[in-house]
Design a protein around this motif. Sequence first.
Motif, PDB file in Angstrom:
ATOM      1  N   THR A 111       0.823  -1.213   0.000  1.00 24.76           N
ATOM      2  CA  THR A 111       0.000   0.000   0.000  1.00 24.76           C
ATOM      3  C   THR A 111       0.854   1.259   0.000  1.00 24.76           C
ATOM      4  O   THR A 111       0.576   2.215  -0.719  1.00 24.76           O
ATOM      5  CB  THR A 111      -0.922   0.009   1.235  1.00 24.76           C
ATOM      6  OG1 THR A 111      -1.608  -1.236   1.314  1.00 24.76           O
ATOM      7  CG2 THR A 111      -1.942   1.128   1.139  1.00 24.76           C
ATOM      8  N   TYR A 126     -10.188  -3.380  -3.516  1.00 24.62           N
ATOM      9  CA  TYR A 126      -9.832  -3.104  -2.126  1.00 24.62           C
ATOM     10  C   TYR A 126     -10.036  -4.385  -1.319  1.00 24.62           C
ATOM     11  O   TYR A 126     -10.556  -5.387  -1.822  1.00 24.62           O
ATOM     12  CB  TYR A 126     -10.675  -1.956  -1.563  1.00 24.62           C
ATOM     13  CG  TYR A 126     -12.145  -2.057  -1.865  1.00 24.62           C
ATOM     14  CD1 TYR A 126     -13.027  -2.708  -1.003  1.00 24.62           C
ATOM     15  CD2 TYR A 126     -12.680  -1.530  -3.049  1.00 24.62           C
ATOM     16  CE1 TYR A 126     -14.375  -2.822  -1.283  1.00 24.62           C
ATOM     17  CE2 TYR A 126     -14.022  -1.639  -3.344  1.00 24.62           C
ATOM     18  CZ  TYR A 126     -14.867  -2.285  -2.457  1.00 24.62           C
ATOM     19  OH  TYR A 126     -16.202  -2.405  -2.753  1.00 24.62           O
ATOM     20  N   ASN A 127      -9.600  -4.382  -0.072  1.00 21.56           N
ATOM     21  CA  ASN A 127      -9.534  -5.612   0.729  1.00 21.56           C
ATOM     22  C   ASN A 127     -10.872  -6.322   0.875  1.00 21.56           C
ATOM     23  O   ASN A 127     -10.930  -7.546   0.910  1.00 21.56           O
ATOM     24  CB  ASN A 127      -8.961  -5.309   2.112  1.00 21.56           C
ATOM     25  CG  ASN A 127      -7.479  -5.020   2.058  1.00 21.56           C
ATOM     26  OD1 ASN A 127      -6.789  -5.484   1.144  1.00 21.56           O
ATOM     27  ND2 ASN A 127      -6.977  -4.246   2.994  1.00 21.56           N
ATOM     28  N   SER A 156      -6.528   1.748  -1.385  1.00 24.83           N
ATOM     29  CA  SER A 156      -6.692   2.589  -0.198  1.00 24.83           C
ATOM     30  C   SER A 156      -7.202   3.950  -0.642  1.00 24.83           C
ATOM     31  O   SER A 156      -7.083   4.329  -1.816  1.00 24.83           O
ATOM     32  CB  SER A 156      -5.374   2.744   0.560  1.00 24.83           C
ATOM     33  OG  SER A 156      -4.460   3.539  -0.168  1.00 24.83           O
ATOM     34  N   GLU A 157      -7.760   4.693   0.303  1.00 22.75           N
ATOM     35  CA  GLU A 157      -8.300   6.010  -0.014  1.00 22.75           C
ATOM     36  C   GLU A 157      -7.211   6.934  -0.550  1.00 22.75           C
ATOM     37  O   GLU A 157      -7.427   7.677  -1.513  1.00 22.75           O
ATOM     38  CB  GLU A 157      -8.931   6.614   1.249  1.00 22.75           C
ATOM     39  CG  GLU A 157      -9.548   7.990   1.027  1.00 22.75           C
ATOM     40  CD  GLU A 157     -10.093   8.601   2.313  1.00 22.75           C
ATOM     41  OE1 GLU A 157     -10.296   9.829   2.330  1.00 22.75           O
ATOM     42  OE2 GLU A 157     -10.302   7.853   3.281  1.00 22.75           O
ATOM     43  N   ARG A 159      -7.996  11.348   7.295  1.00 23.47           N
ATOM     44  CA  ARG A 159      -9.306  10.834   6.859  1.00 23.47           C
ATOM     45  C   ARG A 159     -10.410  11.514   7.658  1.00 23.47           C
ATOM     46  O   ARG A 159     -10.243  11.772   8.841  1.00 23.47           O
ATOM     47  CB  ARG A 159      -9.394   9.309   7.064  1.00 23.47           C
ATOM     48  CG  ARG A 159      -8.479   8.523   6.146  1.00 23.47           C
ATOM     49  CD  ARG A 159      -8.559   7.041   6.454  1.00 23.47           C
ATOM     50  NE  ARG A 159      -7.805   6.244   5.493  1.00 23.47           N
ATOM     51  CZ  ARG A 159      -6.503   6.030   5.545  1.00 23.47           C
ATOM     52  NH1 ARG A 159      -5.794   6.568   6.542  1.00 23.47           N
ATOM     53  NH2 ARG A 159      -5.882   5.311   4.639  1.00 23.47           N
ATOM     54  N   TRP A 195     -14.394   7.625   0.978  1.00 20.07           N
ATOM     55  CA  TRP A 195     -13.996   6.241   0.748  1.00 20.07           C
ATOM     56  C   TRP A 195     -15.121   5.447   0.110  1.00 20.07           C
ATOM     57  O   TRP A 195     -14.906   4.654  -0.806  1.00 20.07           O
ATOM     58  CB  TRP A 195     -13.552   5.624   2.065  1.00 20.07           C
ATOM     59  CG  TRP A 195     -13.276   4.156   2.057  1.00 20.07           C
ATOM     60  CD1 TRP A 195     -13.896   3.201   2.810  1.00 20.07           C
ATOM     61  CD2 TRP A 195     -12.300   3.451   1.275  1.00 20.07           C
ATOM     62  NE1 TRP A 195     -13.378   1.953   2.552  1.00 20.07           N
ATOM     63  CE2 TRP A 195     -12.397   2.074   1.622  1.00 20.07           C
ATOM     64  CE3 TRP A 195     -11.378   3.838   0.322  1.00 20.07           C
ATOM     65  CZ2 TRP A 195     -11.588   1.106   1.041  1.00 20.07           C
ATOM     66  CZ3 TRP A 195     -10.570   2.871  -0.256  1.00 20.07           C
ATOM     67  CH2 TRP A 195     -10.672   1.523   0.100  1.00 20.07           C
TER      68      TRP A 195
END
Length: 523
Positions: A313, A361-362, A342-343, A415, A451
Motif C-alpha cells: 500500500t 480493495y480488501n 486505499s483512499e 481521513r 472512501w
Amino acid sequence: MYKQYNMDQVVLPLDLEMKLDEKDIAYTVHHLVEQIPNEAFSSFVRETGCPAYHPRMMMKIILCAYTQSVFSGRKIEGLLTDSVRMMWLSQGYVPCYRTINRFRVHPEVKHLLRQGFVQFRCQLVQKKLIDAEAIFIDGTKIEANANKFTFVWRKSVEKFSASLMEKSSQIYDELLKKDIILAIERESQEELKIEELSVIAKKLEEKVEDLTQKIEASDDMKVRKELRSMRKEPKKLHKMFSDFMRRKQKYENDMKIFKERNSYSKTDLDATFMRMKDDYMKNGQLKPGYNVQIATQGQFTLAYDLFPNPTDTRTFIPFLNHIEKHFFTLPEYIVADAGYGSEENYADVIENRKRTPLITYNTYRKENKKNFKKNEFHAANWTYKEEDDSFICPQEKRLPFQYVSHRTDRNGFKREMKVYECEDCSDCPLRAQCTKAKDGNNRKVYYNEKWEQQKNQIKQQLSEEKTGSIYAQRKIDVEPVFGYLKANLRFNRMSVRGKNRVENELGFAFMAVNLKKYTAMNT
C-alpha cells in the motif's frame, strides 16, 4: 567411416558469429544495448590511465550471462572463455571478475539500465507487442544477500535506550549526592547526551587518577588501604559511564539506520526483515529482503523499483512517481490487486494524475458475497435517510449524525469520518449480535463518505465490459514475470549488498527475463 577429427592438425579460427544461430539471444542483447544513446555512456569516459573496457561490451556480457542464469562474477568470467555467444559479444576480451563486479554495481549503470528499459519499451510499441493503454503493477519479496540471524529490531533498541537513559540519570544523581563529582551543565534534565556522558566519564577518570597518585605518594599502609577502598567506586563508575557512552552512540546510530523501518540486517544495512512466503512445510520465516515493485504489460517488465517496507500500500505512490520520472508517462489505466487499494492511493490516481485506477480493495470480494449482503448487522445494508442524515437499524431505531471525526495515520494521511450513534440500544434484543460496545454505550457507525464514493466508482469500473476485461488480464500479465524470474531464471536471492547495488542487479535480472521472452516470441 567417420567425419574428419584430428586434434593434432592446425585449424584456422573462424568468425565466431558464424557459430551462432540467426535468432540467438546474443543478437537480441547486442541490438538492445546498441540502441542506447552514446550520451548515456559519456560518464564512463576517462582521459588518463589504462584504457577501460567499453561499457557497451560490459553491459552485453552481463546481460547475456544473466539470461543464462549466471549471476556470479567468477562464473561470468568463466563463460567468456568457453561460451561462443559470450566470446562474440566481448570480441575476445576477457575482463576479470573484479572488473565485472565493479561495473555492475557502478552508480552510473543505473542510468544505462533505465535507458535500456526505455528503448526496449519503444521497440515493443513499434512492433505492436504492447499498447499504451494500461500497466499492471505488483510486488514480490526477494531475499537479500545477508545473514538471517543478523537482525536489529527498532522496539528492542528503543527499549534498551530508554532503560539506559533512566539508569544513567539515576546514577548521575547518586554521584552528586555522594559528592564524588561536581555537577555538569546539561541541555535537558530528561536524558544525558553522549557529550555529557563523556564529561562525566572524564571527571571520574580524573578522580581515579588523583586517588592513584595519593596512593603512590603515601607510605602509610593504613592510609593506602583507605585510599584504595575510596578508589573502588569511582573506578567502577568510570567503567560504567564509558560503557553507557558507547551504548548510547550505538543506539543513536541504529536509529539513523532504521529511518522509518522496524528492523535492519547488520550485513546489509538497507535490507529489512520481512515475512517471506511459506515454504512447502508451511513455515513462514522472517528473512532480510527487499520489496520489489514492477510495472508490466504483455508480460514484459517496463519499470521496476525496490522498497524497504513490506506492505504494498505504501509503495504505490512512490513507485508511480518513479515511473513518471525515469521511465515513461503513465497510461490511462493503472491496474493492481487489493493490496494497493486505499483512499490515499485512489485519490492520488484520480485527482492528482487524472488516470483511472482499476484496483480492488480488501473487502471487495467479501462485499459481493450473498452472506455479506444478507447480514442485517452490517451498516452497509441499513437504510439511509438523506433528509435527516441518519441510518435505520434492523430494529427500526434511528442513528442520527453526531459529529465529524478526523483521523491521521502514521504516514500523515488524514481521513474524515462521519459518526452516527443510535438513540438507545439499552433494551434492544439484538444488542449482543449488533455491537460490542460496553453496557451503557450505544452502537456507533463510522462512515467515510469519500472512501465509500471511491469504492462505488471502482465497483462501477470493474462491472463495465472494457475495464473489467483489462482488470481480468492482471493475473496473467504480471504474475508470470515473477514466476519466470524465480523459477526459470532461478533468481531467488541477491548476490550484492546495499540498495543502490541491488537496484542495478534487479535491472539486469528483469531485462534478462524480457530478452528471453522477446527472443522466444521471435523464434
